[in-house]
Enzyme design. Structure first.
Site, PDB file in Angstrom:
ATOM      1  N   ASP A 166      63.278  28.087  32.262  1.00  0.00           N
ATOM      2  CA  ASP A 166      62.104  28.404  31.439  1.00  0.00           C
ATOM      3  C   ASP A 166      60.928  28.771  32.326  1.00  0.00           C
ATOM      4  O   ASP A 166      60.667  28.103  33.322  1.00  0.00           O
ATOM      5  CB  ASP A 166      61.709  27.173  30.611  1.00  0.00           C
ATOM      6  CG  ASP A 166      62.510  27.121  29.328  1.00  0.00           C
ATOM      7  OD1 ASP A 166      63.346  28.022  29.152  1.00  0.00           O
ATOM      8  OD2 ASP A 166      62.310  26.200  28.551  1.00  0.00           O
ATOM      9  N   ARG A 186      64.657  21.133  22.589  1.00  0.00           N
ATOM     10  CA  ARG A 186      65.404  22.058  23.428  1.00  0.00           C
ATOM     11  C   ARG A 186      65.585  21.501  24.848  1.00  0.00           C
ATOM     12  O   ARG A 186      66.397  22.014  25.621  1.00  0.00           O
ATOM     13  CB  ARG A 186      64.782  23.430  23.452  1.00  0.00           C
ATOM     14  CG  ARG A 186      63.357  23.532  23.893  1.00  0.00           C
ATOM     15  CD  ARG A 186      62.795  24.912  23.661  1.00  0.00           C
ATOM     16  NE  ARG A 186      63.516  25.947  24.368  1.00  0.00           N
ATOM     17  CZ  ARG A 186      63.428  26.166  25.671  1.00  0.00           C
ATOM     18  NH1 ARG A 186      62.671  25.394  26.417  1.00  0.00           N
ATOM     19  NH2 ARG A 186      64.099  27.141  26.238  1.00  0.00           N
ATOM     20  N   GLU A 191      41.206  16.101   5.178  1.00  0.00           N
ATOM     21  CA  GLU A 191      40.323  16.212   6.355  1.00  0.00           C
ATOM     22  C   GLU A 191      40.846  15.382   7.522  1.00  0.00           C
ATOM     23  O   GLU A 191      40.244  15.382   8.593  1.00  0.00           O
ATOM     24  CB  GLU A 191      38.919  15.744   5.977  1.00  0.00           C
ATOM     25  CG  GLU A 191      38.270  16.539   4.849  1.00  0.00           C
ATOM     26  CD  GLU A 191      38.235  18.022   5.151  1.00  0.00           C
ATOM     27  OE1 GLU A 191      38.650  18.823   4.286  1.00  0.00           O
ATOM     28  OE2 GLU A 191      37.793  18.394   6.272  1.00  0.00           O
ATOM     29  N   PRO A 224      43.419  19.066  16.077  1.00  0.00           N
ATOM     30  CA  PRO A 224      42.677  19.885  17.060  1.00  0.00           C
ATOM     31  C   PRO A 224      41.862  19.041  18.029  1.00  0.00           C
ATOM     32  O   PRO A 224      41.443  19.524  19.067  1.00  0.00           O
ATOM     33  CB  PRO A 224      41.767  20.742  16.176  1.00  0.00           C
ATOM     34  CG  PRO A 224      42.405  20.739  14.835  1.00  0.00           C
ATOM     35  CD  PRO A 224      43.034  19.399  14.693  1.00  0.00           C
TER      36      PRO A 224
END
Ligand SMILES: Nc1nonc1C(=O)NCC1CCCCC1
Length: 246
Positions: free
Chosen positions: A169, A154, A116, A89
């Site tokens: 896309d 992809r 962690e 994150p």
């Protein structure tokens, strides 16, 4: 494209080579995924892969030596330089532009954290880019790694059959996708937009572009502000907004 993943759960990450577009890309040899488990490089009797955090506090940190040994073996296992990525994150948010950049690399090394996380000095000395797939906390870096593998694979030439097309896309055009419809023509009283049945491919293309612009304006105005809109785009969007507000 060669991707190496350092993970305590290789059977989880390697599932991407079993199904769908990534499975076919792997089968066709377009994508080569090799997983490396730090536990295989743990030298103590209990094959320890976690270690206590300096400063105390809850949880554990991935043990440095087995992790680094797995990374070094992965890099040495094939020619070419790997771009080393750590999923967390704390990383830079992944978007389609970054996916396209990563798809251009010859090799990727994905480091999947558990517990962690990993020692900050390993990030500083071994990781090129820290990448986040979104602002939420998962239990490990494996699913983010699989998301990244899917998005990158992809784009490998030949990975998508004629049935799919990366070139159209929505996000590669920086906008949200237009709505899709298939049979039946009327579903519970809801008809497919008539233009899609017209066979007028120019009109269909304009309608789809207008829908992509309009939905982006409604749901993700940040994308509209960032998009390079043509004069025709502006006309289509203004028409959409007028209709929306009428
Ligand atoms: N969000 C995310 N984007 O990329 N990764 C994410 C994550 O939530 N990862 C969890 C991991 C992070 C390392 C320590 C163990 C938990």
């Amino acid at each position: 494209m060669r991707i190496d993943a350092v993970t305590l759960f290789p059977d989880l990450v390697s599932q991407v080579t079993q199904w769908g577009v990534t499975g076919r890309a792997s089968e066709q040899g377009l994508l080569q995924l090799v997983c490396w488990n730090p536990r295989d490089y743990a030298r103590d009797r209990h094959r320890t892969v976690d270690d206590r955090p300096y400063g105390g506090g809850p949880g554990m940190v991935m043990k440095v030596e087995p992790l680094r040994a797995a990374m070094h073996e992965a890099r040495a296992s094939a020619p070419g330089r790997s771009l080393s990525l750590y999923l967390s994150p704390q990383g830079r948010r992944l978007d389609q532009a970054a996916v396209e950049r990563l798809a251009g690399q010859e090799r990727l090394l994905l480091v999947c954290g558990r517990y962690e996380g990993i020692d900050e000095r390993v990030i500083a000395t071994e990781i090129d880019e820290e990448i986040s797939i979104g602002d939420y906390v998962l239990s490990g870096g494996e699913l983010p790694a699989m998301v990244l593998i899917d998005a990158v694979a992809r784009l490998i030439p030949g990975a998508l059959g004629h049935a799919d097309s990366a070139s159209e896309d929505s996000f590669s055009a920086g906008l949200l996708d237009y709505p899709h419809y298939t049979r039946p023509e009327v579903l519970d009283g809801m008809a497919v937009p008539a233009v899609l049945l017209s066979g007028d491919h120019d009109a269909i293309g304009r309608w789809r572009r207008q829908q992509a612009l309009g939905r982006s304006w409604l749901r993700r105005p940040d994308l509209i502000n960032r998009a390079q809109l043509s004069t025709e785009d502006r006309r289509l969007l203004d028409e959409y907004i007028d209709e929306y507000r009428s």
